[in-house]
Design a protein around this motif. Structure first.
Motif, PDB file in Angstrom:
ATOM      1  N   ILE A 230      99.910  44.657 119.308  1.00  0.00           N
ATOM      2  CA  ILE A 230      98.972  45.496 118.570  1.00  0.00           C
ATOM      3  C   ILE A 230      98.418  44.728 117.375  1.00  0.00           C
ATOM      4  CG2 ILE A 230     100.107  47.618 119.296  1.00  0.00           C
ATOM      5  CD1 ILE A 230     101.318  47.826 116.477  1.00  0.00           C
TER       6      ILE A 230
ATOM      7  N   PRO B 171      96.578  45.516 113.739  1.00  0.00           N
ATOM      8  CA  PRO B 171      96.074  46.447 112.725  1.00  0.00           C
ATOM      9  C   PRO B 171      94.968  45.786 111.896  1.00  0.00           C
ATOM     10  CG  PRO B 171      98.443  45.971 112.459  1.00  0.00           C
ATOM     11  CD  PRO B 171      97.860  44.924 113.324  1.00  0.00           C
TER      12      PRO B 171
ATOM     13  N   GLY C 189      90.703  49.881 109.065  1.00  0.00           N
ATOM     14  CA  GLY C 189      90.212  50.329 110.355  1.00  0.00           C
ATOM     15  C   GLY C 189      91.339  50.776 111.251  1.00  0.00           C
ATOM     16  N   GLY C 190      91.093  50.726 112.557  1.00  0.00           N
ATOM     17  CA  GLY C 190      92.087  51.184 113.505  1.00  0.00           C
ATOM     18  C   GLY C 190      93.091  50.114 113.871  1.00  0.00           C
ATOM     19  N   THR C 191      94.063  50.529 114.676  1.00  0.00           N
ATOM     20  CA  THR C 191      95.030  49.610 115.261  1.00  0.00           C
ATOM     21  C   THR C 191      94.665  49.439 116.727  1.00  0.00           C
ATOM     22  OG1 THR C 191      96.776  50.312 113.750  1.00  0.00           O
ATOM     23  CG2 THR C 191      97.464  49.229 115.779  1.00  0.00           C
ATOM     24  N   TYR C 192      94.596  48.196 117.161  1.00  0.00           N
ATOM     25  CA  TYR C 192      94.160  47.891 118.522  1.00  0.00           C
ATOM     26  C   TYR C 192      95.347  47.471 119.377  1.00  0.00           C
ATOM     27  CZ  TYR C 192      89.385  48.102 116.803  1.00  0.00           C
ATOM     28  OH  TYR C 192      88.199  48.542 116.262  1.00  0.00           O
TER      29      TYR C 192
ATOM     30  N   TYR D 120      96.104  45.234 122.511  1.00  0.00           N
ATOM     31  CA  TYR D 120      95.489  44.196 123.324  1.00  0.00           C
ATOM     32  C   TYR D 120      96.049  44.226 124.741  1.00  0.00           C
ATOM     33  CZ  TYR D 120      93.292  42.258 119.182  1.00  0.00           C
ATOM     34  OH  TYR D 120      92.514  42.083 118.062  1.00  0.00           O
TER      35      TYR D 120
ATOM     36  N   VAL E  40      86.978  47.535 124.046  1.00  0.00           N
ATOM     37  CA  VAL E  40      86.490  46.754 122.920  1.00  0.00           C
ATOM     38  C   VAL E  40      86.461  45.286 123.333  1.00  0.00           C
ATOM     39  CG1 VAL E  40      86.886  46.063 120.530  1.00  0.00           C
ATOM     40  CG2 VAL E  40      87.376  48.403 121.246  1.00  0.00           C
TER      41      VAL E  40
ATOM     42  N   GLY F  36      91.680  48.110 123.070  1.00  0.00           N
ATOM     43  CA  GLY F  36      91.064  49.310 122.536  1.00  0.00           C
ATOM     44  C   GLY F  36      91.926  49.904 121.448  1.00  0.00           C
ATOM     45  N   VAL F  37      91.356  50.842 120.725  1.00  0.00           N
ATOM     46  CA  VAL F  37      92.093  51.507 119.647  1.00  0.00           C
ATOM     47  C   VAL F  37      93.227  52.324 120.237  1.00  0.00           C
ATOM     48  CG1 VAL F  37      91.937  53.187 117.775  1.00  0.00           C
ATOM     49  CG2 VAL F  37      90.058  51.582 118.169  1.00  0.00           C
TER      50      VAL F  37
ATOM     51  N   SER G 210      96.260  55.222 119.338  1.00  0.00           N
ATOM     52  CA  SER G 210      96.557  56.277 118.373  1.00  0.00           C
ATOM     53  C   SER G 210      97.979  56.151 117.844  1.00  0.00           C
ATOM     54  CB  SER G 210      96.383  57.643 119.028  1.00  0.00           C
ATOM     55  OG  SER G 210      97.376  57.854 120.020  1.00  0.00           O
ATOM     56  N   ASP G 211      98.208  56.772 116.682  1.00  0.00           N
ATOM     57  CA  ASP G 211      99.557  56.815 116.130  1.00  0.00           C
ATOM     58  C   ASP G 211     100.502  57.540 117.085  1.00  0.00           C
ATOM     59  OD1 ASP G 211      98.644  55.511 113.918  1.00  0.00           O
ATOM     60  OD2 ASP G 211      98.664  57.258 112.596  1.00  0.00           O
TER      61      ASP G 211
END
Length: 319
Positions: free
Chosen positions: A202, A204, A208-211, A213, A237, A242-243, A245-246
């Motif tokens: 991942i 961060p 912004g968001g956390t991606y 891979y 992306v 992509g992003v 979620s938590d």
């Protein structure tokens, strides 16, 4: 009159010789381009392309270089990268003494590139990336997408054909495979896979968001080291991830290793993530791995550094 005639004759002769110079037609991720063999004036529009040029040992031919993270404050008055910005970073792995800065990789300075009179332009690209037509009018331009088949191996092999470095390229590709196999053996011997058979990578981003891979960016070396995917995700992306979620991160199983792999420069949001509620919840199964400053995301030189360094970080974190 005689001087003008002579100059015209010389110009025509030069154009004729250029037309007769050996070329190679490459099929790349933005189309096809007929490029001169052994080009003398090369522009690398980003760190990705720069990494391939460095790996093949032809960086003295660079006349221009772009970047995703460098800006005006990193430049000398004559438009070159400041030596102190190069030292201790990936940029120091090659020779940039003859290269001027040509702008951000998404917004290259076309006037600067034109003035440099390149005979080859190389870049990383993605669907919807602009300026290809304008760049191709300046010089033959080749672009390679992170979501393309083989990505850095394709780019490396194509450039190796251009520069007559095929044997060197294949040696590098073998070295990457051998390095990953050695890392896999070390992790297996330490019992890492009994505890963490799966892993996620991942990234961060600051503010912004956390991606997550799923392709190219470290994850392929992680798979080659022996880990299975700990989570499926979209690659919407740039085709590499992509992003996430938590909630998805909090749902990770305890046997999934979380590799925090932050972006470089001003985009690095790793510390904010690690101090967040999600980061604290995953703390016991997290390894932070930071690339060399100004590093490309992928490539032979990247894997040859990242794979053993990540293996070491995992072993030290979990011992």
């Amino acid at each position: 009159m005689l001087r003008r005639t002579l100059l015209t004759t010389l110009a025509l002769a030069s154009a004729s010789l250029a037309a007769q110079a050996p070329t190679l037609t490459l099929t790349h991720d933005e189309g096809t381009a007929t490029v001169p063999l052994q080009p003398k004036r090369v522009v690398a529009l980003d760190e990705e392309a720069l990494g391939w040029i460095y790996a093949l040992g032809v960086s003295p031919r660079l006349v221009g270089v772009g970047s995703a993270v460098l800006g005006p404050g990193d430049l000398t008055p004559d438009g070159r990268i400041k030596p102190e910005r190069i030292r201790g970073t990936f940029l120091a792995r090659g020779d940039l003494s003859g290269a001027k800065f040509v702008g951000n990789w998404t917004q290259p300075n076309l006037e600067t590139i034109l003035a440099l009179k390149p005979d080859l332009i190389v870049r990383a690209t993605w669907q919807g990336n602009g300026h290809y037509a304008q760049l191709s009018r300046i010089a033959p331009t080749v672009g390679y997408s992170e979501q393309g088949s083989g990505y850095w191996k394709k780019g490396l092999r194509d450039l190796a054909r251009v520069f007559g470095k095929q044997e060197q390229a294949e040696k590098l590709i073998r070295q990457v495979a051998d390095t990953n196999r050695a890392g896999a053996r070390a992790l297996q011997a330490a019992g890492v896979f009994r505890r963490y058979p799966r892993a996620v990578v991942i990234s961060p981003f600051k503010g912004g968001g956390t991606y997550l891979y799923t392709r190219t960016r470290l994850i392929e070396d992680v798979r080659a080291l022996g880990f299975k995917d700990g989570l499926k995700g979209d690659a919407n992306v740039l085709g590499v991830g992509g992003v996430i979620s938590d909630e998805a991160l909090l749902g990770l199983s305890r046997d999934t290793l979380v590799i925090v792999f932050p972006p470089g420069g001003q985009y690095n949001g790793a510390q904010d993530f690690l101090q967040s509620a999600v980061g604290q919840r995953l703390k016991g199964q997290t390894v932070l791995y930071t690339q060399e400053a100004n590093s490309p995301w992928a490539g032979p030189l990247v894997s040859l550094r990242d794979s053993p360094a990540l293996t070491k970080a995992i072993l030290e974190t979990l011992k």
